[in-house]
Design a protein around this motif. Structure first.
Motif, PDB file in Angstrom:
ATOM      1  N   THR A  57      -5.252   1.528  -7.250  1.00 55.35           N
ATOM      2  CA  THR A  57      -6.395   0.930  -6.578  1.00 55.35           C
ATOM      3  C   THR A  57      -5.921   0.107  -5.392  1.00 55.35           C
ATOM      4  O   THR A  57      -5.089  -0.789  -5.548  1.00 55.35           O
ATOM      5  CB  THR A  57      -7.232   0.061  -7.553  1.00 55.35           C
ATOM      6  N   ALA A  58      -6.429   0.450  -4.218  1.00 57.47           N
ATOM      7  CA  ALA A  58      -6.022  -0.248  -2.999  1.00 57.47           C
ATOM      8  C   ALA A  58      -6.529  -1.683  -3.031  1.00 57.47           C
ATOM      9  O   ALA A  58      -5.812  -2.617  -2.660  1.00 57.47           O
ATOM     10  CB  ALA A  58      -6.568   0.486  -1.771  1.00 57.47           C
ATOM     11  N   LEU A  59      -7.757  -1.848  -3.501  1.00 63.47           N
ATOM     12  CA  LEU A  59      -8.335  -3.187  -3.583  1.00 63.47           C
ATOM     13  C   LEU A  59      -7.491  -4.051  -4.528  1.00 63.47           C
ATOM     14  O   LEU A  59      -7.217  -5.226  -4.252  1.00 63.47           O
ATOM     15  CB  LEU A  59      -9.772  -3.075  -4.103  1.00 63.47           C
ATOM     16  N   VAL A 114      -5.625 -11.990  12.868  1.00 66.07           N
ATOM     17  CA  VAL A 114      -5.763 -10.573  13.217  1.00 66.07           C
ATOM     18  C   VAL A 114      -5.086  -9.691  12.166  1.00 66.07           C
ATOM     19  O   VAL A 114      -5.600  -8.646  11.779  1.00 66.07           O
ATOM     20  CB  VAL A 114      -5.145 -10.307  14.605  1.00 66.07           C
ATOM     21  N   ILE A 115      -3.932 -10.172  11.696  1.00 63.37           N
ATOM     22  CA  ILE A 115      -3.175  -9.363  10.737  1.00 63.37           C
ATOM     23  C   ILE A 115      -3.972  -9.146   9.451  1.00 63.37           C
ATOM     24  O   ILE A 115      -3.889  -8.090   8.808  1.00 63.37           O
ATOM     25  CB  ILE A 115      -1.807 -10.034  10.445  1.00 63.37           C
ATOM     26  N   LEU A 116      -4.805 -10.149   9.108  1.00 63.11           N
ATOM     27  CA  LEU A 116      -5.638 -10.007   7.914  1.00 63.11           C
ATOM     28  C   LEU A 116      -6.642  -8.875   8.123  1.00 63.11           C
ATOM     29  O   LEU A 116      -6.881  -8.058   7.217  1.00 63.11           O
ATOM     30  CB  LEU A 116      -6.364 -11.324   7.613  1.00 63.11           C
ATOM     31  N   ILE A 117      -7.191  -8.840   9.354  1.00 63.34           N
ATOM     32  CA  ILE A 117      -8.153  -7.773   9.639  1.00 63.34           C
ATOM     33  C   ILE A 117      -7.460  -6.415   9.556  1.00 63.34           C
ATOM     34  O   ILE A 117      -7.985  -5.462   8.960  1.00 63.34           O
ATOM     35  CB  ILE A 117      -8.772  -7.981  11.044  1.00 63.34           C
ATOM     36  N   ILE A 118      -6.245  -6.348  10.125  1.00 64.32           N
ATOM     37  CA  ILE A 118      -5.493  -5.094  10.060  1.00 64.32           C
ATOM     38  C   ILE A 118      -5.278  -4.683   8.598  1.00 64.32           C
ATOM     39  O   ILE A 118      -5.496  -3.532   8.214  1.00 64.32           O
ATOM     40  CB  ILE A 118      -4.121  -5.241  10.770  1.00 64.32           C
ATOM     41  N   VAL A 160      -6.508  -1.388   3.842  1.00 62.92           N
ATOM     42  CA  VAL A 160      -6.923  -1.289   2.439  1.00 62.92           C
ATOM     43  C   VAL A 160      -8.146  -0.384   2.316  1.00 62.92           C
ATOM     44  O   VAL A 160      -8.219   0.491   1.446  1.00 62.92           O
ATOM     45  CB  VAL A 160      -7.228  -2.688   1.853  1.00 62.92           C
ATOM     46  N   ALA A 161      -9.105  -0.570   3.241  1.00 66.24           N
ATOM     47  CA  ALA A 161     -10.320   0.243   3.190  1.00 66.24           C
ATOM     48  C   ALA A 161      -9.981   1.715   3.382  1.00 66.24           C
ATOM     49  O   ALA A 161     -10.480   2.585   2.658  1.00 66.24           O
ATOM     50  CB  ALA A 161     -11.305  -0.222   4.255  1.00 66.24           C
ATOM     51  N   LEU A 162      -9.112   1.987   4.370  1.00 70.59           N
ATOM     52  CA  LEU A 162      -8.764   3.382   4.640  1.00 70.59           C
ATOM     53  C   LEU A 162      -8.037   4.019   3.454  1.00 70.59           C
ATOM     54  O   LEU A 162      -8.368   5.133   3.035  1.00 70.59           O
ATOM     55  CB  LEU A 162      -7.879   3.470   5.896  1.00 70.59           C
ATOM     56  N   VAL A 163      -7.060   3.305   2.929  1.00 71.88           N
ATOM     57  CA  VAL A 163      -6.303   3.870   1.798  1.00 71.88           C
ATOM     58  C   VAL A 163      -7.215   4.031   0.579  1.00 71.88           C
ATOM     59  O   VAL A 163      -7.142   5.023  -0.143  1.00 71.88           O
ATOM     60  CB  VAL A 163      -5.072   3.000   1.462  1.00 71.88           C
ATOM     61  N   GLY A 164      -8.098   3.045   0.384  1.00 76.83           N
ATOM     62  CA  GLY A 164      -9.038   3.144  -0.731  1.00 76.83           C
ATOM     63  C   GLY A 164      -9.906   4.382  -0.608  1.00 76.83           C
ATOM     64  O   GLY A 164     -10.100   5.128  -1.569  1.00 76.83           O
ATOM     65  N   LEU A 215       0.844  -1.202   0.000  1.00 78.67           N
ATOM     66  CA  LEU A 215       0.000   0.000   0.000  1.00 78.67           C
ATOM     67  C   LEU A 215       0.877   1.250   0.000  1.00 78.67           C
ATOM     68  O   LEU A 215       0.598   2.223  -0.703  1.00 78.67           O
ATOM     69  CB  LEU A 215      -0.922   0.000   1.225  1.00 78.67           C
ATOM     70  N   GLY A 216       1.939   1.205   0.794  1.00 78.32           N
ATOM     71  CA  GLY A 216       2.857   2.345   0.823  1.00 78.32           C
ATOM     72  C   GLY A 216       3.555   2.518  -0.511  1.00 78.32           C
ATOM     73  O   GLY A 216       3.625   3.626  -1.059  1.00 78.32           O
ATOM     74  N   GLN A 217       4.035   1.398  -1.037  1.00 73.96           N
ATOM     75  CA  GLN A 217       4.704   1.450  -2.346  1.00 73.96           C
ATOM     76  C   GLN A 217       3.742   2.023  -3.390  1.00 73.96           C
ATOM     77  O   GLN A 217       4.130   2.818  -4.238  1.00 73.96           O
ATOM     78  CB  GLN A 217       5.132   0.033  -2.746  1.00 73.96           C
ATOM     79  N   MET A 218       2.476   1.623  -3.283  1.00 74.76           N
ATOM     80  CA  MET A 218       1.475   2.087  -4.242  1.00 74.76           C
ATOM     81  C   MET A 218       1.337   3.610  -4.194  1.00 74.76           C
ATOM     82  O   MET A 218       1.244   4.262  -5.240  1.00 74.76           O
ATOM     83  CB  MET A 218       0.134   1.427  -3.932  1.00 74.76           C
ATOM     84  N   LEU A 219       1.333   4.162  -2.982  1.00 68.77           N
ATOM     85  CA  LEU A 219       1.203   5.627  -2.877  1.00 68.77           C
ATOM     86  C   LEU A 219       2.379   6.311  -3.570  1.00 68.77           C
ATOM     87  O   LEU A 219       2.208   7.313  -4.278  1.00 68.77           O
ATOM     88  CB  LEU A 219       1.127   6.045  -1.408  1.00 68.77           C
ATOM     89  N   VAL A 220       3.573   5.762  -3.372  1.00 65.43           N
ATOM     90  CA  VAL A 220       4.747   6.360  -4.022  1.00 65.43           C
ATOM     91  C   VAL A 220       4.630   6.234  -5.543  1.00 65.43           C
ATOM     92  O   VAL A 220       4.877   7.193  -6.274  1.00 65.43           O
ATOM     93  CB  VAL A 220       6.052   5.704  -3.520  1.00 65.43           C
ATOM     94  N   VAL A 221       4.238   5.050  -5.997  1.00 63.44           N
ATOM     95  CA  VAL A 221       4.091   4.848  -7.444  1.00 63.44           C
ATOM     96  C   VAL A 221       3.049   5.822  -8.018  1.00 63.44           C
ATOM     97  O   VAL A 221       3.210   6.346  -9.119  1.00 63.44           O
ATOM     98  CB  VAL A 221       3.708   3.387  -7.750  1.00 63.44           C
ATOM     99  N   THR A 222       1.997   6.088  -7.247  1.00 63.09           N
ATOM    100  CA  THR A 222       0.938   6.973  -7.732  1.00 63.09           C
ATOM    101  C   THR A 222       1.453   8.381  -8.025  1.00 63.09           C
ATOM    102  O   THR A 222       0.910   9.085  -8.859  1.00 63.09           O
ATOM    103  CB  THR A 222      -0.202   7.066  -6.699  1.00 63.09           C
ATOM    104  N   THR A 223       2.526   8.790  -7.326  1.00 60.06           N
ATOM    105  CA  THR A 223       3.010  10.154  -7.551  1.00 60.06           C
ATOM    106  C   THR A 223       3.679  10.319  -8.906  1.00 60.06           C
ATOM    107  O   THR A 223       4.054  11.419  -9.276  1.00 60.06           O
ATOM    108  CB  THR A 223       4.025  10.586  -6.471  1.00 60.06           C
ATOM    109  N   GLY A 224       3.847   9.228  -9.648  1.00 53.39           N
ATOM    110  CA  GLY A 224       4.271   9.343 -11.044  1.00 53.39           C
ATOM    111  C   GLY A 224       5.754   9.575 -11.237  1.00 53.39           C
ATOM    112  O   GLY A 224       6.547   9.385 -10.317  1.00 53.39           O
TER     113      GLY A 224
END
Lengths: 332, 841
Positions: free
Chosen positions: A266-268, A166-170, A175-179, A54-63
């Motif tokens: 897309t976070a999902l 639990v980690i799956l729930i986290i 994912v929901a928050l980032v989405g 998810l973090g990597q995705m945010l960086v990639v999104t910055t183009g």
């Protein structure tokens, strides 16, 4: 038909989700023992990967081809830091959390300063900070005497509620928050705008530097927290711990359908991409492929997916952008 | 390595995959009297826009065809079709009497047909010298021998002297060091003097030339046309067109509006045929606007250097429409950007500002978004990052703005790129309207916009500036490249040489007055006769890698005097040969503005292959190594064809290299083939082989870089678009670039085997970062196009010595990675500072 294609174009995560289902079905059918339980093992590994990705995705999104290559070292160093500072006691957990988040924030801030202020290409800046942190892990490796875990952390990383890790729930909450962040907030719009066309974004009044910096901060912090949790899950830390996450985080983002050139993520999809990648790795392990071959397959998968997705982006650009071509060519 | 040279040797190689028409075009004197180009019934639609709608164009040998039309009339599209960049939807193309299918007509065929186009932004590589740019145009004469540049130097000098006597341009100067007017001169000269040229398209050739240069150019065109060369002359300056052209073709909204001999054309008649705004109409509209209130608020104040020629401050008030005029590159655009960014240094602005650019591709649209999202972005300014966005409220706000602009709200959900240029521009203006900035800055807003959309835009300007009952007036600052648009303005500031030289108010504003004022200080454009000469600072930058090598070496010698002996040198520098080779490999990739994250792993794999397969079954080993080089070529092709980032592909490849190496040899071991060890174990005059080989590697890389092939590779690193337009194949050179890199990486892997007499697939890994560091220390630009092989060798040796120095100072090897990382970053940060200072200068 074209409406369907358009929907698929908009919801690119569908492909990776389909991939997960098909691969799982094949596995269950051929081995006959691939049950829901074994899937939960996959889910745990995928959850860790999702958090980093998810973090990597945010960086990639910055183009502009931005990528965070420092996450492997951040993850390893944080795993050590979590273990050393917490020293197996719940009481010291907040302190450990501060240390770990601190590692993430400082690394992210350094990356951001290098990329935004000094205009150093992200690959090189993060490659270099990653190396510097690698020295840190070597030193931490000498300090880390025992491998006792804080019980609470252990529960977070390895516990189950009603059989659900639990980690799956986290990971799902993340994912929901980032989405939500990407699709529904002002920040998400700005991030996408910067990734599509940084110059136009700046001229539209967006502080592009702040947006890019925030992505690097988020990426490093997520990697750091994941490192601490992963340390608790495997019950220790070791030098090569973060290494697989470098390519895999990128793989999950790309498989999930986020555009590698930024602007649309897309976070999902990243969640599905992480599951798919882990399933592929698990399949190879079950099939008894040697470690070397597993590396080869992972490398090939990432390149192949990119080559295919790259083609899709190109054809889309060809179909649409000529409307603007005369403008591009128009000379003052 | 010399085998790679012929690739750059001449047009036949350049135009690979030649088709039949290509051969017939290349044959000389096919149809001497046939038109140079005949386009019939050309149609081209971009989405809903019919950019060309059945246009006919004929150019006879020795003819000068004037092509005129407003922005968006279809001139650029027609010229792109003629140059083979854009494919026509319908119509036929005939070049020198040979009919060519529109489907196969491309840039290579246009080149072979002798068609050249000049427009100042695209076709020069500014990292190369003037002479090298002449080489790119006509590579036939180049041989892979030292001194090949001499021919092009002479050719460039002779050509410049012929067209622009007294040009003052040094042929060895880098294009990037020339001023914009000088670049335009080089560009024009290169095209008109190309050996095979039959037809030169000059797109706004005089936009940044002074009066004298412009006169020289027109005299040359007349002389050349008399000698049989054909021209298409595109200009907004209609008087120039009428003077120089034999025939004139007027386009309007993608159709032919008028065509005939220039003798029958007058400026007034052409303006009428173009259908654009007329002076009278525009002045009338301005006169009809309400006057500006006496007590209008001061919004912008200009003072300091920029108003020196005027001798007083310039105050811009709310409700005004202010034009920024002048020759291109005289400082108008700079002022616009300074007004938008944090205004400072004598420029002040109150309230917010919106920027609307006519360069929609680069500065306006967000291509992945719908029209609505593109508009709604204007509402986000100043909002908290975590604030939620609601589509419904966005739609309401956008609808209001769209109605004012006559933009159909039904199109809100279309992707922005599906709209015509005019409608895209309307969306961008709407973005400015939904915000509430008090100042709107327009940068050539009617570029590529059709006549109707232009009218809508002009009509809006008045409403926008004066305001209505609902909202107060705004300040509109408008930079245009069409002088006639300034007649809409209440006031025009005319720029020359970076300053405001005239202020025209109301009725004073005429096209003639603007042109006169623009040229008043035009001599300043060429004030620097020595432009392009290298300064002391450039030399210092070039010497930095060698100076730092000397410094580290001296430090080392001070710590351990044994260093200075031949034995000490071999011990210290010998092992560095692998690093030097990997760094040189990385350098060629960086020269193409990419980075190879797999180069170290590849060297590690070669290390394993040469210590296992090459020892056990030599033929299989050789085969595997060749396959490795081919795989690198494939990587280059993948990156180029699929347009995907090199970083991710090479990162993926690094896993493949390591995976293969690990499969072949799970634990370190193996042995070096005898011949390989021997190759690294000889001496000449007591100088050990490794040291000599390091020097040889550097010289080979230098030879490649200085060869025609090297120039082409650097050209691609700087301006791939221009290279492609010039008929060079991007795919071929991407493959060549990666294969050259792989050969150096291969040599690195072999040297590892020879020196360590064993292999370890992980041995190469750390080299990736160090190679990037060495490339940076060597003085190469990460944006590509600028490489320096000897600097890279020095950089690599410096880094190797730093490792040894740490050892000598008994610092734990744990810190090596950190020290290398810090060095790399320090280097880059220093360079960023230096560049910033340079830019300020």
């Amino acid at each position: 038909m074209s409406a369907l294609l358009e929907r698929l174009e908009r919801h690119r995560w569908v492909w990776s989700a389909l991939g997960v289902l098909i691969l799982w079905a094949i596995l269950s059918a051929t081995t006959g023992r691939f049950s829901l339980h074994s899937l939960s093992g996959v889910a745990v590994s995928a959850s860790f990967l999702t958090l980093v990705a998810l973090g990597q995705m945010l960086v990639v999104t910055t183009g502009r081809g931005n990528i965070d290559l420092s996450i492997a070292s951040v993850l390893t160093l944080s795993a050590y830091a979590g273990i050393i500072v917490a020293a197996g006691a719940d009481a010291r957990l907040p302190l450990a959390l501060v240390a770990v988040v601190g590692i993430g924030l400082v690394t992210g801030a350094v990356n951001a300063v290098l990329v935004v202020l000094f205009r150093i290409p992200a690959i090189i800046a993060t490659l270099a900070t990653g190396y510097i942190l690698a020295t840190g892990t070597l030193i931490a490796n000498r300090w880390a005497a025992g491998f006792s875990m804080s019980p609470f952390l252990k529960t977070l990383a390895a516990g189950r509620i009603e059989g659900v890790p639990v980690i799956l729930i986290i990971a799902l909450v993340a994912v929901a928050l980032v989405g939500l962040l990407l699709r529904r907030t002002v920040y998400g719009r700005r991030l996408s705008a910067v990734g599509q066309n940084e110059r136009a974004a700046a001229l539209a009044g967006i502080h592009t530097g702040r947006v890019v910096a925030s992505a690097f901060l988020a990426s490093a912090t997520l990697a750091a927290v994941t490192g601490m949790l992963l340390g608790a899950y495997v019950g220790g830390a070791f030098l090569e711990m973060g290494q697989p996450y470098l390519l895999q985080s990128l793989g999950a983002v790309v498989l999930g359908g986020s555009l590698i050139f930024g602007g649309s993520s897309t976070a999902l999809g990243t969640l599905c991409g992480a599951f798919l990648l882990i399933l592929i790795v698990t399949t190879m392990q079950i099939a008894g492929l040697p470690a070397g071959t597993q590396d080869i397959v992972q490398g090939l998968v990432v390149i192949a997916v990119l080559a295919l997705a790259g083609g899709r982006a190109v054809s889309r650009r060809r179909a649409l952008s000529p409307a603007a071509q005369p403008a591009e060519a128009a000379k003052p | 390595m010399t085998a790679a040279y012929p690739a750059a040797q001449g047009a036949p190689a350049k135009a690979a995959g030649a088709s039949a028409p290509h051969l017939r075009l290349a044959a000389t004197g096919a149809h001497p009297d046939a038109p140079v180009a005949r386009l019939t019934g050309i149609c081209k639609a971009f989405g809903p826009t019919r950019a060309n709608d059945g246009i006919d164009l004929v150019v006879a040998p020795g003819e000068v065809l004037g092509l005129v039309g407003g922005n968006g009339a279809g001139k650029s599209t027609l010229m792109r079709i003629l140059c083979g960049v854009t494919r026509a939807d319908a119509g036929s193309i005939e070049i020198r009497g040979i009919s060519i299918e529109t489907d196969i007509y491309d840039t290579t065929l246009a080149q072979t047909g002798g068609i050249r186009i000049v427009h100042q932004e695209l076709s020069l590589c500014d990292n190369l010298s003037v002479a090298e740019n002449f080489f790119l145009e006509a590579p036939e004469g180049a041989r892979a021998a030292p001194g090949w540049r001499r021919l092009y130097r002479e050719r460039a000098r002779a050509a410049l002297d012929e067209v622009f006597p007294g040009h003052g341009i040094a042929v060895d100067a880098r294009i990037g060091h020339l001023q914009i007017g000088q670049r335009q001169m080089v560009e024009i000269v290169r095209a008109v003097t190309a050996p095979q040229v039959r037809l030169v398209i000059l797109d706004e050739p005089t936009s940044s030339l002074g009066l004298e240069r412009s006169r020289q150019l027109r005299a040359f065109i007349k002389a050349r046309a008399a000698a049989g060369l054909s021209f298409i002359f595109i200009s907004h300056k209609l008087q120039e067109v009428v003077d120089i052209a034999h025939r004139v073709l007027v386009l309007r909204n993608g159709r032919t509006a008028w065509s005939g001999p220039a003798a029958q054309a007058s400026v007034a008649a052409l303006v009428n045929a173009m259908g654009g705004p007329t002076e009278g109409a525009m002045q009338g509209r301005r006169a009809a606007r309400a006057g500006i209130a006496e007590d209008a608020v001061e919004v912008v104040r200009l003072s300091g250097d920029i108003v020196v020629p005027l001798g007083r401050d310039v105050v811009l008030r709310a409700g005004e429409v202010v034009g920024l005029a002048g020759l291109e590159g005289s400082g108008q655009r700079e002022l616009l950007h300074r007004l938008f960014d944090r205004p400072r240094g004598g420029i002040s602005r109150k309230g917010g500002a919106s920027f609307v650019s006519g360069d929609r591709q680069k500065e306006g649209v967000f291509p992945l978004w719908s029209v609505l999202s593109n508009i709604a972005l204007g509402r986000l300014e100043g909002r908290a990052p975590l604030g939620l966005v609601h589509e419904r409220t966005e739609r309401e706000a956008a609808r209001g703005a769209a109605e004012k602009l006559k933009l159909d709200p039904d199109r809100f959900d279309s992707p922005i790129l599906d709209l015509s240029g005019g409608n895209q521009q309307k969306a961008l203006v709407a973005r400015a309207l939904v915000g509430d900035a008090g100042t709107i800055l327009f940068d050539d807003p009617t570029r590529g916009v059709d006549v109707a959309a232009k009218e809508d835009f002009y009509a809006l300007i008045g409403q926008l500036s004066r305001g209505d009952g609902a909202r107060p007036g705004r300040l509109v600052v408008w930079h245009s490249t069409e002088d006639i648009e300034f007649l809409e303005c209440d006031r025009v500031l005319v720029f020359s040489g970076g300053c405001i030289v005239r202020e025209l108010v109301g009725p004073e504003i005429t096209e003639q007055a603007i042109v006169d004022a623009s040229f008043a200080g035009a001599g300043a454009l060429e004030r620097d006769g020595t432009a392009g000469a290298r300064g002391l600072a450039d030399w210092l930058v070039d010497l930095a890698p060698f100076a730092s090598l000397a410094a580290v070496f001296a430090l080392m010698a001070w710590v351990n005097p044994l260093t200075v002996s031949m034995f000490g040198l071999e011990l210290l520098l010998g092992p560095a040969i692998a690093l030097v080779l990997v760094a040189l490999a990385q350098m060629f990739v960086v020269g193409g503005s990419e980075i190879d994250l797999g180069v170290g792993a590849f060297a590690g794999l070669v290390n394993v292959l040469s210590a296992t397969l090459l020892v056990d079954t030599p033929w299989l080993g050789v085969l595997a190594l060749v396959a490795g080089v081919l795989a690198y070529g494939l990587i280059g092709a993948t990156i180029q064809l699929r347009r995907i980032p090199a970083i991710v592909v090479t990162l993926g490849a690094s896993f493949i290299w390591i995976g293969i190496g690990y499969t072949l040899q799970p634990t370190p071991g193996g042995a070096a083939p005898e011949w390989l060890s021997a190759a690294f174990a000889w001496t000449i005059a007591e100088v050990p082989a490794t040291l000599i080989l390091i020097a040889v590697a550097g010289l080979v890389a230098l030879a490649i870089d200085r060869s025609p092939l090297g120039v082409v590779l650097r050209g691609f690193g700087n301006n791939a678009q221009a290279m492609t337009l010039g008929g060079w194949s991007p795919l071929r050179y991407a493959v060549v670039r990666y294969m050259v890199a792989s050969l150096f990486a291969l040599a690195a892997g072999l040297s590892l085997t020879a020196i360590n007499t064993a292999s370890d697939v992980n041995a190469g890994g750390p080299f990736t970062l160090i190679s990037v560091a060495a490339v940076v220390m060597g003085g190469c630009a990460l944006i590509g196009g600028m490489i320096s092989p000897l600097g890279v060798v020095a950089g690599a040796l410096t880094l190797a010595l730093v490792g040894a120095l740490l050892g000598a100072l008994s610092v734990s090897t744990d810190y090596n990675a950190a020290v290398q990382g810090c060095l790399l970053l320090a280097m880059l940060v220093l360079r960023a500072f230096a560049e910033r200072r340079e830019a300020r200068r």
